[in-house]
Motif scaffolding. Structure first.
Motif, mmCIF file in Angstrom:
data_model
loop_
_atom_site.group_PDB
_atom_site.id
_atom_site.type_symbol
_atom_site.label_atom_id
_atom_site.label_comp_id
_atom_site.label_asym_id
_atom_site.label_seq_id
_atom_site.Cartn_x
_atom_site.Cartn_y
_atom_site.Cartn_z
ATOM 1 N N SER A 12 -2.376 -5.811 7.723
ATOM 2 C CA SER A 12 -2.787 -5.928 6.327
ATOM 3 C C SER A 12 -3.804 -7.034 6.122
ATOM 4 C CB SER A 12 -1.577 -6.224 5.447
ATOM 5 O OG SER A 12 -0.594 -5.242 5.624
ATOM 6 N N MET A 13 -4.605 -6.898 5.073
ATOM 7 C CA MET A 13 -5.547 -7.943 4.697
ATOM 8 C C MET A 13 -4.946 -8.859 3.635
ATOM 9 S SD MET A 13 -9.296 -6.112 4.617
ATOM 10 C CE MET A 13 -8.985 -5.104 3.201
ATOM 11 N N MET A 14 -3.963 -8.364 2.893
ATOM 12 C CA MET A 14 -3.372 -9.125 1.804
ATOM 13 C C MET A 14 -1.869 -9.264 2.029
ATOM 14 S SD MET A 14 -5.440 -7.370 -1.366
ATOM 15 C CE MET A 14 -4.743 -8.390 -2.639
ATOM 16 N N PRO A 15 -1.246 -10.270 1.416
ATOM 17 C CA PRO A 15 0.212 -10.416 1.549
ATOM 18 C C PRO A 15 0.935 -9.156 1.062
ATOM 19 C CG PRO A 15 -0.746 -12.369 0.556
ATOM 20 C CD PRO A 15 -1.838 -11.347 0.617
ATOM 21 N N GLN A 16 2.035 -8.847 1.729
ATOM 22 C CA GLN A 16 2.795 -7.638 1.413
ATOM 23 C C GLN A 16 4.082 -7.969 0.668
ATOM 24 O OE1 GLN A 16 1.542 -4.373 2.336
ATOM 25 N NE2 GLN A 16 -0.157 -5.819 2.380
ATOM 26 N N LEU A 17 4.522 -7.008 -0.142
ATOM 27 C CA LEU A 17 5.789 -7.163 -0.852
ATOM 28 C C LEU A 17 6.953 -7.115 0.132
ATOM 29 C CD1 LEU A 17 5.166 -4.767 -3.866
ATOM 30 C CD2 LEU A 17 5.359 -7.259 -3.958
ATOM 31 N N THR A 18 8.003 -7.867 -0.176
ATOM 32 C CA THR A 18 9.233 -7.816 0.602
ATOM 33 C C THR A 18 10.162 -6.776 -0.020
ATOM 34 O OG1 THR A 18 10.340 -9.473 -0.757
ATOM 35 C CG2 THR A 18 9.047 -10.282 1.142
ATOM 36 N N ALA A 67 -4.423 4.379 6.580
ATOM 37 C CA ALA A 67 -5.793 4.435 6.051
ATOM 38 C C ALA A 67 -5.775 4.302 4.528
ATOM 39 C CB ALA A 67 -6.476 5.734 6.472
ATOM 40 N N MET A 68 -4.826 4.941 3.882
ATOM 41 C CA MET A 68 -4.706 4.825 2.428
ATOM 42 C C MET A 68 -4.383 3.385 2.030
ATOM 43 S SD MET A 68 -2.554 8.323 1.736
ATOM 44 C CE MET A 68 -2.396 8.196 -0.026
ATOM 45 N N CYS A 69 -3.464 2.760 2.746
ATOM 46 C CA CYS A 69 -3.068 1.378 2.441
ATOM 47 C C CYS A 69 -4.252 0.432 2.574
ATOM 48 C CB CYS A 69 -1.934 0.926 3.359
ATOM 49 S SG CYS A 69 -0.388 1.795 3.094
ATOM 50 N N GLY A 92 0.813 -1.212 0.000
ATOM 51 C CA GLY A 92 0.000 0.000 0.000
ATOM 52 C C GLY A 92 0.845 1.259 0.000
ATOM 53 N N ARG A 93 1.950 1.235 0.732
ATOM 54 C CA ARG A 93 2.846 2.389 0.745
ATOM 55 C C ARG A 93 3.435 2.622 -0.651
ATOM 56 N NH1 ARG A 93 5.485 4.626 5.114
ATOM 57 N NH2 ARG A 93 4.329 4.412 7.029
ATOM 58 N N LEU A 94 3.751 1.529 -1.346
ATOM 59 C CA LEU A 94 4.268 1.652 -2.711
ATOM 60 C C LEU A 94 3.204 2.251 -3.624
ATOM 61 C CD1 LEU A 94 6.657 1.062 -4.635
ATOM 62 C CD2 LEU A 94 5.592 -1.170 -5.060
ATOM 63 N N PHE A 95 1.951 1.801 -3.480
ATOM 64 C CA PHE A 95 0.863 2.360 -4.285
ATOM 65 C C PHE A 95 0.665 3.838 -3.973
ATOM 66 C CE2 PHE A 95 -1.441 -2.032 -4.456
ATOM 67 C CZ PHE A 95 -0.455 -2.526 -5.298
ATOM 68 N N HIS A 124 -7.362 1.213 2.282
ATOM 69 C CA HIS A 124 -8.275 1.522 1.184
ATOM 70 C C HIS A 124 -7.816 0.837 -0.112
ATOM 71 C CE1 HIS A 124 -11.110 3.743 -1.277
ATOM 72 N NE2 HIS A 124 -10.113 3.982 -2.090
ATOM 73 N N PHE A 125 -6.520 0.885 -0.408
ATOM 74 C CA PHE A 125 -6.003 0.231 -1.612
ATOM 75 C C PHE A 125 -6.268 -1.273 -1.567
ATOM 76 C CE2 PHE A 125 -2.577 3.719 -1.551
ATOM 77 C CZ PHE A 125 -3.340 4.571 -2.336
ATOM 78 N N GLU A 126 -6.051 -1.891 -0.412
ATOM 79 C CA GLU A 126 -6.279 -3.328 -0.273
ATOM 80 C C GLU A 126 -7.745 -3.676 -0.505
ATOM 81 O OE1 GLU A 126 -4.795 -4.506 3.561
ATOM 82 O OE2 GLU A 126 -2.842 -4.994 2.698
ATOM 83 N N ARG A 127 -8.631 -2.929 0.100
ATOM 84 C CA ARG A 127 -10.065 -3.177 -0.060
ATOM 85 C C ARG A 127 -10.472 -3.001 -1.525
ATOM 86 N NH1 ARG A 127 -13.247 -2.969 4.319
ATOM 87 N NH2 ARG A 127 -14.887 -1.768 3.300
ATOM 88 N N GLU A 128 -9.966 -1.955 -2.132
ATOM 89 C CA GLU A 128 -10.265 -1.690 -3.536
ATOM 90 C C GLU A 128 -9.774 -2.840 -4.427
ATOM 91 O OE1 GLU A 128 -8.283 1.699 -5.728
ATOM 92 O OE2 GLU A 128 -10.187 2.629 -5.143
ATOM 93 N N ASP A 129 -8.586 -3.334 -4.171
ATOM 94 C CA ASP A 129 -8.028 -4.428 -4.976
ATOM 95 C C ASP A 129 -8.827 -5.715 -4.790
ATOM 96 O OD1 ASP A 129 -6.170 -2.625 -5.849
ATOM 97 O OD2 ASP A 129 -4.448 -3.602 -4.918
ATOM 98 N N ILE A 130 -9.237 -6.013 -3.562
ATOM 99 C CA ILE A 130 -10.061 -7.201 -3.317
ATOM 100 C C ILE A 130 -11.372 -7.086 -4.102
ATOM 101 C CG2 ILE A 130 -11.449 -8.405 -1.577
ATOM 102 C CD1 ILE A 130 -9.135 -7.850 0.414
#
Length: 166
Positions: A120-126, A73-75, A40-43, A77-83
């Motif tokens: 997080s709700m989804m796996p995160q990048l390393t 909060a932004m992160c 999410g931070r990357l997005f 939101h991005f996760e929810r949007e992607d799901i």
């Protein structure tokens, strides 16, 4: 300059913002965070960057430095949007759903997709995955990349990730 952030820099034409991989990694994986919401931070960086002194800024003349709770909060939101994008059909737009419908879709999301650590709700990048994402971008003599190239790569990654999860 390892470990230090650099100020915003522009190319010779004055209109090409540049960014260093170390600064991207420092933003996505801030010191002291056990489970940063790196994806999410990357997005957020790609959508609202570039960084100024290692921080995202907003508001009048960029005077407001985004705080951790705002980025979180932004992160989320991005996760929810992607799901939602994963589970919606092409003929149904995310903006046609009401809040209750969105919550129902997210609650039913695959456990695989929602398997994550920390907040997080989804796996995160390393760190390694973030570095690999940009490894073939052109860097200048100082090691910086065009911010527009970074944005395009992140947008492409996000779209591909959504398609892969469908």
């Amino acid at each position: 300059m390892a470990g230090m952030t650099r100020s915003l820099r522009f190319g010779s034409g004055g209109d090409e913002a540049r960014i260093w991989l170390d600064d991207i990694l420092g933003f996505c994986f801030p010191a002291g965070f056990q489970h940063p919401m790196s994806t999410g931070r990357l997005f957020a960086l790609a959508l609202y960057g570039p960084l100024v002194d290692g921080e995202l800024r907003s508001g009048h003349k960029g005077e407001h430095v985004l705080q951790t709770f705002e980025l979180d909060a932004m992160c989320k939101h991005f996760e929810r949007e992607d799901i939602l994008h994963v589970y919606l059909t092409p003929d149904r737009d995310i903006f046609t759903l009401n809040a209750e419908q969105m919550e129902e879709i997210i609650a039913q999301a695959d456990k695989k997709m929602r398997l994550a650590r920390g907040r997080s709700m989804m796996p995160q990048l390393t760190k390694e995955e973030v570095a690999e994402l940009f490894e073939d971008l052109i860097v200048d003599a100082e090691g910086s990349m065009l911010f527009n190239d970074v944005q395009a790569r992140v947008r492409e990654f996000r779209e591909t990730r959504i398609e892969r999860l469908k």
